[in-house]
Design an enzyme around this catalytic site. Structure first.
Site: not given
Lengths: 317, 317
Positions: A184, A212
């Site tokens: 990320t 998700r």
């Protein structure tokens, strides 16, 4: 007037043992490139929000990171990306979850913030909004990355999902450590006007299912900014960060308990998250330009630069 | 041992002027029915989480409320629902956004909490998980409601979205006040074991587009629970509640600033939210069974009952 920019490219099991010299050089160059993109905006009097977007776009465009071009594959073999941005000067925020074929999800999050009348859009609806706003699209081929694909192939026939930088998985059974370390991305900045902003962008977990959503696009969990306290971008095991409302927790410890930026980050990352078994880290700035790079994992791809000419990148503890 | 249950059925422009005696009787009965469903669990030693689910299911099954069977229509004429649940005893949480044809979205949120390994699922993915778990589905016909449909028809050819209980809309131009008042639902409870929980369920805004997600399913914004502080469920203008991280803010004011449950709710709803122009309200309990029903709008459908035999429902200030 002074400014500060801090970035991360993911936290996790990042150690000298899993990085060779070539990889170290690639990540070093990529982090400096992201810092340069944000710095060029801040030094010309641009806003913290624009600097955060520029720094994140740079990492989204680099296949090294699990965001934009380097996004991981879902259980269905798709790239579904999440991103959020928040402007600490007015508490404006925009976020998207599960978007496909968007070149820079952080730009779409910014469009949501500025032009949707909403804060949080998801999936096909967010893509429809992107089309309406003329946000730049990207083909599946552009977003394809062989190393991400190989990693997905190793676990696609299982129910396992794989976190960034982890050799194991969310069901607790070890899968082979592929050596494909990625993460990320996020940025926080304080501009010369004294405004701060935070942004985060991710491809989520390899082999994820069921649309998700992790912490990255959730305002208060993975991303938060408020001039009165701090701007925070997180990276780590999203489910735990969601339950701990991590980014806003740092802000509240400062606002309500009077903790310094440093102490607030330490309490959240090294005490509260550890007790929840929440592996990861965060970056933070305040409106005075103080900054933190804080993690409880083995490492975090990270960097910072400021108006005094200081610039650094690091991976390990 | 004592227990407490508090519910809401939405906040907004709810005044005696827009309610006739029949409507008042219908809402009174519906709120008592929800309280009865939760109370029957708590008095038999059931958990706060189960009581919250039972109370919310009762309101989801009642077309009076904008959740489950009474969910409003999106721009495309669909019912897309959001829900979240959080267990204050272990900070477990589950949430779904944009789910269709689910009879009780709060039950699906609970399945996410207990059996998905995740916290937050959206859209088709959440529906796929629902199928896998055998969560009860509902047809479009079951979810159809003429009054919701009529309200949607009035604004479907505009870009307007309509909030619960508001005669105007998010673009600031008045649309006719249809008199169809309805709302997001929520419940918070403290059980005889001293555990607390919070849940929220909604159909969102009439004529919403782009898979917009409001505060209801976002842990920390519309829903939060922690035995150490409070359990909170919100209702109101979701975008503002997201930016203000409302539910966790109440918790932080208690934990870090030492405010009472009452004072924390008052500060958040009547000071901080008002300054952001964030209309709405919330309900809250703590592990001692103290409770609050707090709103800055004209009214809020609400009710409470406890182990001492107290029971009340109310609509107006």
């Amino acid at each position: 007037m002074s400014y500060t920019l801090v970035i991360h490219g993911g936290a996790g099991n990042i150690t000298p043992a899993i990085m060779n010299a070539t990889q170290e050089a690639e990540y070093t160059a990529a982090l400096h490139e992201s810092l340069k993109a944000g710095n060029s905006i801040l030094k010309n009097g641009g806003t913290a929000t624009d600097a955060v977007i520029a720094a994140i776009c740079s990492m989204e465009d680099n296949p090294l990171f699990n965001a934009g071009r380097g996004a991981v594959f879902t259980k269905k073999g798709l790239n579904e990306m999440d991103a959020a941005i928040m402007d600490g000067s007015n508490l404006a925020a925009g976020a998207v979850a599960g978007v496909r074929n968007i070149k820079n999800p952080i730009r779409l999050a910014s469009e949501v913030m500025l032009h949707s009348g909403h804060v949080f859009l998801a999936n096909e609806g967010a893509s429809e909004f992107a089309l309406k706003q003329g946000v730049e699209m990207a083909t599946d081929e552009y977003l394809f990355n062989q190393s991400r694909y190989d990693q997905w192939m190793e676990i696609r026939d299982t129910d396992f999902t794989q976190l960034d930088h982890k050799g194991d998985n969310l069901k607790g059974t070890a899968v082979p450590d592929t050596g494909h370390k990625f993460g990320t991305v996020g940025a926080v900045a304080c501009d010369i006007h004294g405004n701060i902003a935070a942004g985060t962008s991710t491809g989520g977990m390899t082999n994820k299912r069921f649309n998700r959503i992790g912490d990255s696009p959730v305002i208060g969990a993975g991303t938060y900014a408020n001039n009165a306290t701090c701007a925070v971008s997180c990276t780590g095991h999203g489910e735990l960060f969601l339950r701990a409302v991590v980014a806003y927790d740092v802000s509240c410890l400062m606002e309500y308990k009077g903790l310094s930026l440093h102490d607030a980050c330490e309490v959240v990352v090294k005490d509260k998250l550890v007790k929840l078994d929440g592996e990861g880290g965060l970056i933070a700035v305040n409106a005075r330009g103080d900054y933190e790079l804080c993690f409880n994992s083995a490492g975090m791809y990270r960097g910072m630069c400021n108006s005094e000419g200081k610039e650094m990148v690091a991976f390990y503890k």
